[in-house]
Scaffold this active site. Sequence first.
Site, PDB file in Angstrom:
ATOM      1  N   LYS A  91      -6.511   6.682  10.817  1.00 46.97           N
ATOM      2  CA  LYS A  91      -7.932   6.637  11.199  1.00 46.97           C
ATOM      3  C   LYS A  91      -7.997   6.874  12.701  1.00 46.97           C
ATOM      4  CE  LYS A  91      -9.522   3.550   7.532  1.00 46.97           C
ATOM      5  NZ  LYS A  91      -9.996   2.190   7.203  1.00 46.97           N
ATOM      6  N   GLY A 106       0.780  -1.242   0.000  1.00 48.11           N
ATOM      7  CA  GLY A 106       0.000   0.000   0.000  1.00 48.11           C
ATOM      8  C   GLY A 106       0.807   1.286   0.000  1.00 48.11           C
ATOM      9  N   ARG A 139      -5.292   0.657  -6.986  1.00 47.74           N
ATOM     10  CA  ARG A 139      -4.086   1.213  -6.364  1.00 47.74           C
ATOM     11  C   ARG A 139      -3.530   2.405  -7.131  1.00 47.74           C
ATOM     12  NH1 ARG A 139      -2.123  -2.149  -2.292  1.00 47.74           N
ATOM     13  NH2 ARG A 139      -2.353  -4.354  -2.652  1.00 47.74           N
ATOM     14  N   ASP A 143       1.154   3.360   4.606  1.00 46.03           N
ATOM     15  CA  ASP A 143       0.067   4.051   3.916  1.00 46.03           C
ATOM     16  C   ASP A 143      -0.980   4.550   4.901  1.00 46.03           C
ATOM     17  OD1 ASP A 143      -0.685   1.479   4.619  1.00 46.03           O
ATOM     18  OD2 ASP A 143      -1.408   0.906   2.637  1.00 46.03           O
ATOM     19  N   ASP A 168      -4.853   1.905  10.966  1.00 50.30           N
ATOM     20  CA  ASP A 168      -6.272   1.675  11.251  1.00 50.30           C
ATOM     21  C   ASP A 168      -6.409   1.170  12.686  1.00 50.30           C
ATOM     22  OD1 ASP A 168      -8.900   0.884  11.293  1.00 50.30           O
ATOM     23  OD2 ASP A 168      -8.788  -0.448   9.573  1.00 50.30           O
TER      24      ASP A 168
HETATM   25  P1  5GP Z   1      -3.937  -1.847  10.933  1.00 46.79           P
HETATM   26  O1  5GP Z   1      -2.997  -2.971  11.284  1.00 46.79           O
HETATM   27  O2  5GP Z   1      -3.529  -0.519  11.514  1.00 46.79           O
HETATM   28  O3  5GP Z   1      -5.368  -2.212  11.284  1.00 46.79           O
HETATM   29  O4  5GP Z   1      -3.985  -1.709   9.374  1.00 46.79           O
HETATM   30  C1  5GP Z   1      -2.871  -1.731   8.658  1.00 46.79           C
HETATM   31  C2  5GP Z   1      -3.039  -2.021   7.196  1.00 46.79           C
HETATM   32  O5  5GP Z   1      -4.378  -2.326   6.792  1.00 46.79           O
HETATM   33  C3  5GP Z   1      -2.679  -0.796   6.429  1.00 46.79           C
HETATM   34  O6  5GP Z   1      -1.295  -0.680   6.284  1.00 46.79           O
HETATM   35  C4  5GP Z   1      -3.386  -1.018   5.121  1.00 46.79           C
HETATM   36  O7  5GP Z   1      -2.585  -1.785   4.263  1.00 46.79           O
HETATM   37  C5  5GP Z   1      -4.638  -1.757   5.525  1.00 46.79           C
HETATM   38  N1  5GP Z   1      -5.775  -0.804   5.634  1.00 46.79           N
HETATM   39  C6  5GP Z   1      -6.251  -0.203   6.750  1.00 46.79           C
HETATM   40  N2  5GP Z   1      -7.299   0.605   6.463  1.00 46.79           N
HETATM   41  C7  5GP Z   1      -7.478   0.509   5.127  1.00 46.79           C
HETATM   42  C8  5GP Z   1      -8.402   1.129   4.215  1.00 46.79           C
HETATM   43  O8  5GP Z   1      -9.288   1.932   4.553  1.00 46.79           O
HETATM   44  N3  5GP Z   1      -8.260   0.798   2.894  1.00 46.79           N
HETATM   45  C9  5GP Z   1      -7.315  -0.079   2.443  1.00 46.79           C
HETATM   46  N4  5GP Z   1      -7.285  -0.324   1.137  1.00 46.79           N
HETATM   47  N5  5GP Z   1      -6.433  -0.684   3.279  1.00 46.79           N
HETATM   48  C10 5GP Z   1      -6.518  -0.396   4.605  1.00 46.79           C
HETATM   49 MG    MG Z   2       0.017  -0.771   4.896  1.00 47.09          MG
END
Ligand code: 5GP
Ligand code: MG
Length: 184
Positions: A137, A50, A171, A106, A109
């Site tokens: 987020k 990403g 992408r 990127d 979340d």
């Molecule tokens: P986390 O571990 O913080 O929950 O999320 C990490 C990864 O989930 C990010 O690096 C990304 O690749 C993916 N991700 C999180 N939110 C989104 C989103 O809204 N859209 C997309 N396409 N990928 C997300």
């Molecule tokens: Mg990522």
Amino acid sequence: MAKKKVKVGNDVFTVLLTEQQIQKRIRALARTISKDYRRTTPIMLCILNGAVFFYGDLLRNLSIESEVAFLSLSSYGSKKHSSGKVKLKSPLPRVLRHRDVIVVEDIVDSGNTLDYLEKALRKLKVRSQCVVSLLYKHENTKRRKYLKYVGFNIPSDFVIGYGLDIAQKCRTLRDIYRLDNSKS
Ligand code: 5GP
Ligand code: MG
């Protein structure tokens, strides 16, 4: 000009951040990082897939020397919600040992990926570590102290474009779009 809406299957996405807004913010982030790291040569660790476009644009805007490294991780699979399980798809590069590492993400979340990486890098004995994420987020998780640089705080909706995919699609869109019908 950004397309106002993008349709993927039954999902409709609306522009959240335009290419111009993204590029302007990246130049500002690059200025700050260049200033903070002027006394050292950081290794910039790209979290694939990403972060790929953000990584390229950010690094080319840095006015200091930096080195590159890449790591393939996945936590989303093909779904719109984080699986909670972070998977390392390639080993952590050994060159990071004893270096100042800047993780380039990127989006943050749930924060699971950040926590996982922080532990792994600490175990590898990097000299210092921090994270720059284009998107955060902020309603979903408390801000970690090693998340040092954030491009934009955004709502919790699923987003695509500028490296971010939906089941490997979209992408290459230059703008970032958010899901309209965020029920799914
Ligand atoms: P986390 O571990 O913080 O929950 O999320 C990490 C990864 O989930 C990010 O690096 C990304 O690749 C993916 N991700 C999180 N939110 C989104 C989103 O809204 N859209 C997309 N396409 N990928 C997300
Ligand atoms: Mg990522």
